[in-house]
Design an enzyme around this catalytic site. Structure first.
Site, short mmCIF file in Angstrom:
data_model
loop_
_atom_site.label_atom_id
_atom_site.label_comp_id
_atom_site.label_asym_id
_atom_site.label_seq_id
_atom_site.Cartn_x
_atom_site.Cartn_y
_atom_site.Cartn_z
N SER A 187 0.85 -1.18 0.00
CA SER A 187 0.00 0.00 0.00
C SER A 187 0.89 1.24 0.00
CB SER A 187 -0.90 -0.04 1.25
OG SER A 187 -1.66 1.13 1.35
N LYS B 239 -0.94 -0.89 -4.47
CA LYS B 239 -2.18 -0.17 -4.12
C LYS B 239 -1.82 1.28 -3.87
CE LYS B 239 -4.74 0.03 0.22
NZ LYS B 239 -5.39 -0.78 1.28
N LEU B 240 -2.50 2.17 -4.58
CA LEU B 240 -2.23 3.60 -4.42
C LEU B 240 -3.33 4.24 -3.59
CD1 LEU B 240 -1.21 4.72 -8.03
CD2 LEU B 240 0.28 3.97 -6.14
N LYS B 241 -2.93 5.02 -2.61
CA LYS B 241 -3.89 5.84 -1.88
C LYS B 241 -4.27 7.00 -2.79
CE LYS B 241 -4.01 3.76 2.15
NZ LYS B 241 -5.25 3.19 2.71
N ASP C 124 -7.16 3.02 -3.23
CA ASP C 124 -7.89 3.09 -1.96
C ASP C 124 -8.14 4.55 -1.61
OD1 ASP C 124 -8.98 2.75 0.55
OD2 ASP C 124 -7.20 1.81 1.45
N ASN D 137 -10.18 5.59 1.08
CA ASN D 137 -10.48 5.83 2.50
C ASN D 137 -11.56 6.88 2.69
OD1 ASN D 137 -7.19 5.02 2.88
ND2 ASN D 137 -8.64 4.04 4.26
N GLU E 27 -11.16 0.82 -3.62
CA GLU E 27 -11.50 0.52 -2.24
C GLU E 27 -12.13 1.74 -1.56
OE1 GLU E 27 -7.95 -1.04 -0.38
OE2 GLU E 27 -8.78 -0.93 1.64
N ASP F 178 -13.90 -1.61 2.57
CA ASP F 178 -12.98 -1.83 3.69
C ASP F 178 -13.71 -1.35 4.96
OD1 ASP F 178 -11.04 -1.54 5.69
OD2 ASP F 178 -9.61 -0.41 4.50
N LYS G 123 -10.18 -7.27 7.42
CA LYS G 123 -9.25 -6.87 8.48
C LYS G 123 -9.88 -7.35 9.78
CE LYS G 123 -7.61 -2.50 6.47
NZ LYS G 123 -7.75 -1.03 6.53
N GLY H 174 -4.44 -4.47 5.84
CA GLY H 174 -3.42 -4.29 6.88
C GLY H 174 -3.63 -2.96 7.58
O1 OSB Z 1 -7.29 1.66 4.39
O2 OSB Z 1 -6.20 -0.11 4.10
C1 OSB Z 1 -6.32 0.97 4.67
C2 OSB Z 1 -3.27 1.63 6.86
C3 OSB Z 1 -3.87 2.18 7.97
C4 OSB Z 1 -5.22 2.38 7.97
C5 OSB Z 1 -5.99 2.01 6.87
C6 OSB Z 1 -5.40 1.42 5.76
C7 OSB Z 1 -4.01 1.27 5.75
C8 OSB Z 1 -3.26 0.75 4.61
C9 OSB Z 1 -1.90 0.14 4.87
O3 OSB Z 1 -3.63 0.84 3.47
C10 OSB Z 1 -1.94 -1.34 4.79
C11 OSB Z 1 -0.70 -1.97 5.35
O4 OSB Z 1 0.30 -2.07 4.63
O5 OSB Z 1 -0.72 -2.38 6.54
MG MG Z 2 -8.46 0.61 2.95
#
Ligand code: OSB
Ligand code: MG
Length: 368
Positions: free
Chosen positions: A134, A160-162, A187, A189, A212, A237, A261, A289
């Site tokens: 990520s 995976k790109l935020k 992703d 969020n 995501e 998620d 998760k 994660g």
């Molecule tokens: O949205 O998946 C998520 C980390 C912290 C909180 C939310 C997320 C994430 C990650 C990192 O995307 C995933 C990892 O490498 O643990």
């Molecule tokens: Mg996520």
């Protein structure tokens, strides 16, 4: 099993690079670790809550307080087994990450005593898991490409790109050009709203595995609308807090792939149930994660070894997060991590680091 004591450890661990998402930048982890002591040995669980209530409503100091004031007293009063932790704590609403840490510690103690690994207990079907990584929002496209390039060199099988408004089409286009046909997903969020559907549709040209959680966690209907409007599969998620919510979201066609998760859904037992119901409904899952230390990572890797985890997880090697891990490090080999085989989580906490990195002395809770 009678729990003799519950210890709450709080440690600070710097991240090897800042991790920026639509909900802010993190430069270190503030980790709450739960240790249960029983007559037959100890068990560990990692609480995945972030320092601040920005990914979900839980945050690390809140988890510590609810465990101290509600959950530890309830568990110390009764005989417990891993399957009775969730029912015993059901009197309190929510606080799933705090509950998950406790259930995991009890399960770890149980399985260590029985000589059974998490993977065996969960029903794992493989001994190595495929790994993705990520990648946070970067200061510039060039820096993003450098970072992604480094991960490809290390062997990660999926990027995976935020993303967030203002950081989406351009970085995705640049990374797609760099990585050719390597698996790519994004992703958000929860950073978008319904008004962005036309814009998100433009992601279709990049052949993404999935998008995501574009919208707020409560808004399943908005995800249904997006899923109808775009070809890219929608994956939830934050919204998926239980197996029941997963079934509902799948039946409504809000999500066609599920991020699992354990912390978000109250523990590994609920995570396994969610895996099973998704399999029955023909929906693939992958392991998310939360920037875990080796303690949480060990359990995630065991979970990711179940049959319906068919996409690479956010189960990266220890070095993607930390210069030094709290346990023996997880090291990527050919884009995969080995599933631990030892009893319980199969990893051990390096107690000298627990002490060196402590943010305060451990809190020790006993029955009174
Ligand atoms: O949205 O998946 C998520 C980390 C912290 C909180 C939310 C997320 C994430 C990650 C990192 O995307 C995933 C990892 O490498 O643990
Ligand atoms: Mg996520």
């Amino acid at each position: 099993m009678k729990i003799e004591a519950i210890e709450l450890h709080r440690i600070g661990m710097p991240l090897v690079r800042p991790f920026q998402t639509s909900f802010g930048v993190q430069t270190k982890r503030d980790v709450l670790l739960v240790r249960v002591l029983t007559a037959s040995g100890e068990g560990w669980g990692e609480c995945v809550a972030m320092a601040d209530p920005v990914y979900s409503s839980e945050y690390v100091a809140g988890c510590e307080a609810v465990i101290r004031d509600y959950f530890a007293p309830a568990l110390l009063r009764v005989d417990v087994a891993s399957e009775t932790v969730a029912p015993t704590l059901r009197f309190a609403l929510g606080h799933r990450m705090a509950k998950a840490a406790l259930e995991t510690a009890v399960l770890d103690a149980e399985l260590r005593a029985a000589g059974v690994s998490f993977a065996q207990h969960f029903g794992a079907v493989r001994d190595r898991v495929d790994c993705g990584v990520s990648v946070g929002i970067a200061p510039s496209i060039d820096e993003l490409l450098d970072e992604v390039d480094g991960y490809l060199d290390e062997g990660y099988q999926r990027i995976k790109l935020k993303i967030k408004p203002g950081w989406d089409l351009e970085p995705v286009r640049a990374v797609r050009e760099l990585i050719g046909d390597t698996l790519l997903q994004v992703d958000a969020n929860t950073a978008y709203s319904l008004a962005d559907i036309d814009h998100l549709q433009k992601l279709d040209e990049f052949d993404l595995l999935l998008i995501e959680q574009p919208f707020v966690e409560e808004d399943i209907a908005a995800h249904v609308r997006l899923a109808r409007a775009i070809d890219t599969p929608v994956c939830l998620d934050e919204s998926i807090v239980s197996a029941e919510v997963a079934i509902d979201a799948i039946e409504r066609h809000a999500t066609s792939i599920v991020n699992i998760k354990a912390g978000r859904m109250g523990g590994y037992l609920e995570a396994v149930r969610t895996h099973d119901v998704c399999a029955e409904l023909g929906v693939p899952v992958w392991c998310g994660g939360m920037l875990e230390t080796g303690v949480g990572r060990a359990a995630n890797v065991a979970l990711a070894a179940l049959e319906n985890f068919t996409l690479p997880g956010d189960t990266s090697g220890s070095s993607r997060y930390f210069a030094e891990d709290l346990t023996e490090p997880f090291v990527l080999r050919d884009g995969q991590l080995d599933v631990p085989t030892g009893p319980g989580s199969g990893v051990s906490v390096r107690s000298e680091l627990l002490n060196d990195w402590a943010l305060r002395p451990p809190i020790v809770l006993r029955a009174n």
